[in-house]
Design an enzyme around this catalytic site. Structure first.
Site, mmCIF file in Angstrom:
data_model
loop_
_atom_site.group_PDB
_atom_site.id
_atom_site.type_symbol
_atom_site.label_atom_id
_atom_site.label_comp_id
_atom_site.label_asym_id
_atom_site.label_seq_id
_atom_site.Cartn_x
_atom_site.Cartn_y
_atom_site.Cartn_z
ATOM 1 N N LYS A 193 0.848 -1.196 0.000
ATOM 2 C CA LYS A 193 0.000 0.000 0.000
ATOM 3 C C LYS A 193 0.880 1.241 0.000
ATOM 4 O O LYS A 193 1.564 1.535 0.972
ATOM 5 C CB LYS A 193 -0.915 0.041 1.228
ATOM 6 C CG LYS A 193 -1.990 1.105 1.035
ATOM 7 C CD LYS A 193 -2.584 1.619 2.314
ATOM 8 C CE LYS A 193 -1.755 2.637 3.024
ATOM 9 N NZ LYS A 193 -1.617 3.917 2.318
ATOM 10 N N GLU A 267 10.188 0.599 10.407
ATOM 11 C CA GLU A 267 11.205 1.625 10.163
ATOM 12 C C GLU A 267 10.511 2.947 10.400
ATOM 13 O O GLU A 267 9.664 3.362 9.607
ATOM 14 C CB GLU A 267 11.740 1.455 8.732
ATOM 15 C CG GLU A 267 13.096 2.069 8.550
ATOM 16 C CD GLU A 267 13.008 3.512 8.143
ATOM 17 O OE1 GLU A 267 12.984 4.362 9.061
ATOM 18 O OE2 GLU A 267 12.957 3.783 6.946
ATOM 19 N N CYS A 301 13.477 10.308 7.106
ATOM 20 C CA CYS A 301 13.428 9.770 8.463
ATOM 21 C C CYS A 301 14.785 9.865 9.156
ATOM 22 O O CYS A 301 14.859 10.043 10.353
ATOM 23 C CB CYS A 301 12.931 8.337 8.446
ATOM 24 S SG CYS A 301 13.782 7.317 7.260
ATOM 25 N N GLU A 398 10.162 15.108 15.779
ATOM 26 C CA GLU A 398 10.567 15.025 14.377
ATOM 27 C C GLU A 398 9.754 16.060 13.591
ATOM 28 O O GLU A 398 8.532 15.954 13.479
ATOM 29 C CB GLU A 398 10.260 13.611 13.863
ATOM 30 C CG GLU A 398 10.699 13.360 12.453
ATOM 31 C CD GLU A 398 10.414 11.922 12.003
ATOM 32 O OE1 GLU A 398 9.347 11.389 12.339
ATOM 33 O OE2 GLU A 398 11.278 11.353 11.321
HETATM 34 P P1 NAI Z 1 1.941 7.876 8.586
HETATM 35 O O1 NAI Z 1 2.760 7.034 9.455
HETATM 36 O O2 NAI Z 1 0.525 8.148 8.988
HETATM 37 O O3 NAI Z 1 1.865 7.249 7.117
HETATM 38 C C1 NAI Z 1 2.758 6.296 6.615
HETATM 39 C C2 NAI Z 1 1.974 5.196 5.895
HETATM 40 O O4 NAI Z 1 1.175 4.483 6.823
HETATM 41 C C3 NAI Z 1 1.004 5.685 4.835
HETATM 42 O O5 NAI Z 1 0.985 4.769 3.776
HETATM 43 C C4 NAI Z 1 -0.324 5.683 5.565
HETATM 44 O O6 NAI Z 1 -1.440 5.576 4.713
HETATM 45 C C5 NAI Z 1 -0.184 4.455 6.421
HETATM 46 N N1 NAI Z 1 -1.015 4.436 7.621
HETATM 47 C C6 NAI Z 1 -1.499 5.481 8.342
HETATM 48 N N2 NAI Z 1 -2.213 5.044 9.389
HETATM 49 C C7 NAI Z 1 -2.168 3.697 9.355
HETATM 50 C C8 NAI Z 1 -2.698 2.667 10.195
HETATM 51 N N3 NAI Z 1 -3.399 2.948 11.284
HETATM 52 N N4 NAI Z 1 -2.439 1.395 9.869
HETATM 53 C C9 NAI Z 1 -1.704 1.093 8.780
HETATM 54 N N5 NAI Z 1 -1.197 2.020 7.953
HETATM 55 C C10 NAI Z 1 -1.410 3.306 8.237
HETATM 56 O O7 NAI Z 1 2.677 9.227 8.363
HETATM 57 P P2 NAI Z 1 2.051 10.625 7.869
HETATM 58 O O8 NAI Z 1 0.771 10.924 8.592
HETATM 59 O O9 NAI Z 1 1.976 10.581 6.416
HETATM 60 O O10 NAI Z 1 3.142 11.646 8.373
HETATM 61 C C11 NAI Z 1 3.101 12.136 9.714
HETATM 62 C C12 NAI Z 1 4.479 12.243 10.286
HETATM 63 O O11 NAI Z 1 5.077 10.952 10.309
HETATM 64 C C13 NAI Z 1 5.464 13.061 9.485
HETATM 65 O O12 NAI Z 1 5.370 14.414 9.787
HETATM 66 C C14 NAI Z 1 6.758 12.484 9.924
HETATM 67 O O13 NAI Z 1 7.159 13.062 11.138
HETATM 68 C C15 NAI Z 1 6.460 11.034 10.118
HETATM 69 N N6 NAI Z 1 6.836 10.200 8.963
HETATM 70 C C16 NAI Z 1 7.969 9.466 9.043
HETATM 71 C C17 NAI Z 1 8.374 8.726 7.956
HETATM 72 C C18 NAI Z 1 9.618 7.911 7.992
HETATM 73 O O14 NAI Z 1 10.126 7.571 6.946
HETATM 74 N N7 NAI Z 1 10.095 7.543 9.140
HETATM 75 C C19 NAI Z 1 7.637 8.734 6.714
HETATM 76 C C20 NAI Z 1 6.423 9.482 6.745
HETATM 77 C C21 NAI Z 1 6.076 10.201 7.832
#
Ligand code: NAI
Length: 803
Positions: A193, A267, A301, A398
């Site tokens: 996804k 991760e 990240c 972050e």
């Molecule tokens: P997120 O963690 O919500 O999204 C990442 C992925 O997880 C997306 O594909 C999303 O659709 C999916 N997702 C969201 N809720 C889920 C759930 N309950 N169960 C399974 N999958 C789920 O991150 P978001 O909201 O896009 O970004 C928020 C903050 O997260 C950013 O500001 C940043 O600080 C952090 N982030 C960190 C990343 C990294 O590479 N470590 C990448 C993206 C965001």
């Protein structure tokens, strides 16, 4: 248009846009919206829903994409399951040919994919063209190689099954490659996804899968938001979840997969230190900061977002950095001379603005260059916070935007302390011309990746992943492949069927002890309780209670009924015993040999104890003690041989993959083979340099508590092995919740395994549980390198060479 003289005076760049007509044509070809990719076909959402995908640099609508429902996820999982049989039975060579074809096609489409990525995500074309997409091809080539080698290099292992993979929006196609390439190489099938902001390159990749002739159902892509991701996580047909994203969602996934037996890698976020010592090449370090925090608009990240600068050079360094920031060009992501593109979406821009406002409100000094930023689209200027308090919001949270947060330090030890002053542990970058110092600091920093005099380097041959709340598991390299494999013995271990109820010892006040026949001559009231062992000393239970330990016929003694306080004391003692991790592996081996010798010399005593506790035959007791001795020798032998590796990465770096101990580990031991199982868990853990808090089998704790005299006479330093007796699940819960404990192994009931996985979600500690399955402790499978792998984590240290 400016004349030549004016150009020479300003030395400004003219516009250099990358053509995007091929991408526009592709989007026009999908003007009725994009669909899921399931079983090799593009299918609409079962619910009929769709959502918009916009270009964040100019807010234009790119296309609409199918909204994934639970029914779509189910269809995709079924397709992946149907494809699994044939795909996993192919020879490694056949799978390698498929991966190789994918790599070739990605390479052929590099320009198309780079432009599409920049339009979808807002990242500068320079980065998508020169970093993201070439690394995607590299991942598929590298893992084509692993497909070829996996059978030989991972004997007795097989694929996990159907893998659910959830990826973020910051490196959409690269994260897809990091997930899909190793999964396929190992023989798994996948349902992926993509993030809702950036699903387009994944769908372009789906077309590549068909063009490459990948069997239908091996790769399935379901688009949607968090709800679609949650449906994938919850699907019972999924055998493993691999997630990259926020720590908050990672924690939710840990909780919801607890007890399901699904393999999990996370991760997550980071707040990585970028440490500049006064002997660093400051100009190089300034360029390093540019790559660390303004690469991909800081939406990385492992971004070096916490800048730690040694006091003596701080003023000079900031001056150079500000001058460099003035030259950064912000604007159209498709312009080849753009340094900083667009933030992925308005909601993320808003989040950055709020955090920056909070930083100012908390008293930090904000500096931004005078560079013009486009009036429309999601842009945020490169920003530098100085005079930041280590405990302030911007130093801890972050930001995931182009915002560096800076603090100063005086001494190397202060640098290490500040660097580790975070709940995360993904990466670190260390700048010093003194390699001895840099390597010493690299060893002390708690991070999965450390770059010395470089930053943000990635390669398929090197593992990537975090310590602490940055998650667990690695992606890339040998260890990353291992996350997509399972040992055949583990996969086929018999379930215990109906979960056996946990043994619940009942508390007895110390003055009211039942006297067993064997203790018949003792005057009533004398405390015969087997003591717990904490910090190298015998310890009475904090609550003052004991419980009766029964043999087959009668009670044979008493053991302390440990509580939360006892566990906390034991963890504190273990945390203090840091010299064990710092001791040479040779020293640790010597101590373990000594333990084995001393245990052997007291074999008859332990045999008698086993017989009295479990009622086993004399032969069985002899075998169990002999095996415990042999196993201790075996792990002593491994102590100085479980080597790391030097990875062959693409750039001129020595990339050292070091095995590091977790630190403090919690071990809950099973009831079967009470001495051998205890030894089988404690020895590999301490051989690798961990300190442990071990809970022996609750009904049969006495062989373990007897061991303290062996430890005492074998030079095991106090605090390295701590033994707390009592109710396994009560004590294990406290261990799993304790922030100082980095990893928990639990071998008990299925319900207890679920509890441990859930409780460990707090600080996202690594867990290894048996889900109630019986382990044959006397067989060779219970004595393996796998235990050493579970007792360590890999830190990759990149050291560049060449002038
Ligand atoms: P997120 O963690 O919500 O999204 C990442 C992925 O997880 C997306 O594909 C999303 O659709 C999916 N997702 C969201 N809720 C889920 C759930 N309950 N169960 C399974 N999958 C789920 O991150 P978001 O909201 O896009 O970004 C928020 C903050 O997260 C950013 O500001 C940043 O600080 C952090 N982030 C960190 C990343 C990294 O590479 N470590 C990448 C993206 C965001």
């Amino acid at each position: 248009m400016a004349n030549i003289r004016e150009v020479l005076l300003s030395m400004d760049y003219g516009p250099a846009p990358e053509a995007n007509d091929h991408v526009e044509a592709w989007l026009a070809g999908h003007s009725d919206g994009m669909r899921h990719f399931i079983g090799g076909a593009f299918v609409p959402s079962a619910g009929g829903g769709s959502f918009e995908v916009r270009d964040p640099s100019n807010d234009t609508l790119l296309t609409r994409v199918a909204e994934g429902t639970a029914a779509d996820v189910d269809r995709a999982v079924v397709a992946a399951r149907n494809a699994f049989g044939a795909w996993s039975k192919m020879t490694g060579h056949q799978r390698a040919r498929h991966l190789y074809a994918l790599a070739r096609l990605v390479q052929k489409r590099e320009r198309f994919l780079a432009v599409l990525e920049s339009m979808d995500n807002g990242k500068p074309i320079r980065e998508s063209r020169d970093i993201d997409v070439p690394l995607v091809a590299r991942h598929f080539y590298h893992h084509a190689g692993w497909a070829e080698l996996v059978d030989v290099e991972f004997p007795e292992h097989g694929p996990v099954g159907v893998c659910g993979q959830i990826i973020p929006w910051n490196f959409p196609l690269l994260m897809l490659a990091w997930k899909i390439a190793p999964a396929l190489a190992a023989g798994n099938t996948v349902v992926l996804k993509p993030a809702e902001f950036t699903p387009l390159t994944a769908l372009a990749f789906a077309e590549i899968c068909n063009e490459a002739g990948l069997p239908p159902g091996v790769v399935n892509i379901v688009t949607g938001d968090g709800a679609t991701g949650a449906a994938l996580v919850a699907h019972p047909g999924v055998d493993k979840i691999a997630f990259t994203g926020s720590t908050e969602v990672g924690r939710l996934i840990r909780q919801s997969t607890a007890g399901t037996g699904k393999k999990l890698t996370l991760e997550l976020g980071g707040k990585s230190p970028f440490v500049v010592f006064e002997d660093a090449d400051l100009d190089a370090a300034v360029e390093g900061v540019v790559d660390a925090i303004w690469f991909n608009q800081g939406q990385v990240c492992c971004a070096g977002s916490r800048l730690l600068v040694q006091e003596g050079v701080a003023a000079r360094f900031y001056a150079k950095l500000r001058a460099r920031m003035e030259t950064l060009r912000i604007g159209d992501p498709l312009d080849k001379s753009t340094d900083i593109g667009a933030i992925v979406a308005p909601v993320q821009l808003q989040r950055i603005r709020e955090l920056v406002a909070k930083g100012e409100a908390e008293g930090a000094t904000l500096w931004q260059p005078k560079t013009q930023i486009p009036a429309t689209g999601c842009f945020f200027p490169p920003s530098l916070f100085t005079e930041v308090e280590p405990a302030s919001t911007v130093a801890e949270v972050e930001i995931f935007g182009p915002v560096a947060v800076s603090m100063t330090f005086r001494t190397p030890s202060e640098a290490v302390e500040l660097a580790n002053n975070t709940r995360y542990g993904l990466a670190a970058s260390i700048w010093s011309e003194n390699l001895n110092r840099a390597l010493e600091v690299a060893a002390k920093v708690k991070a999965g990746v450390v770059w010395i005099n470089c930053t943000n380097l990635f390669d398929a041959a090197s593992g990537f992943g975090g310590y602490r709340e940055s998650g667990f598991g690695r992606e890339g390299g040998r260890e990353g492949l291992g996350e997509y494999l399972v040992h055949r013995a583990e996969k086929h271990a018999p379930s215990i069927g109906k979960d056996t109820p946990a043994f619940v010892p009942s508390a007895l006040p110390a003055t009211d002890v039942p006297i067993a026949k064997e203790m018949g001559n003792e005057p009533r009231g004398i405390d015969r309780t087997a003591k717990m062992y904490i910090g190298g000393k015998q310890a009475r239970p904090d609550g003052g209670n004991s419980y009766a330990v029964h043999g087959p016929g009668s009670s044979i003694g008493l053991a302390g009924l440990g509580n939360r306080k006892d566990i906390r004391n034991a963890v504190e003692a273990a945390a203090k015993a840091t010299s064990w991790g710092a001791a040479t592996a040779h020293n640790r081996a010597q101590v373990l040999y000594y333990v084995a010798e001393n245990l052997a010399s007291r074999a008859s005593e332990f045999e008698a104890r086993l017989r009295a506790m479990t009622g086993c035959t004399a032969d069985a007791a002899t075998d169990e003690v002999a095996l415990a001795v042999r196993r201790t020798f075996w792990y002593a032998a491994w102590a100085d041989k479980f080597d790391g590796a030097v990875h062959a990465t693409r750039t001129s770096n020595v990339t050292l993959a070091m095995h590091e101990p977790w630190g403090v580990m919690g071990l809950a031991c099973p009831d079967e083979a009470p001495l051998l199982a205890f030894v089988s868990l404690v020895m590999p853990a301490i051989a690798m340099g961990n300190r442990v808090v071990a809970i022996p089998s609750p009904p049969h704790p006495l062989a373990a508590t007897d061991l303290y005299t062996v430890f005492d006479t074998s030079d095991v330093p106090g605090g390295v092995v701590n033994i707390v007796t009592g109710e396994r699940d009560v004590l294990a819960k406290t261990l799993a919740e304790h922030d100082e404990v980095a990893a928990v192994w639990y071998f008990g009931s299925r319900a207890g395994s679920t509890m441990v996985e859930k409780a460990a979600a707090g600080n996202l500690k690594s867990t290894w549980v048996n889900h109630g399955r019986a382990i044959a402790w006397s067989e060779t499978g219970a004595q393996s390198r796998g235990f050493l792998r579970h007792a360590t984590q890999v830190k990759n240290i990149w050291v560049p060479y060449g002038e």
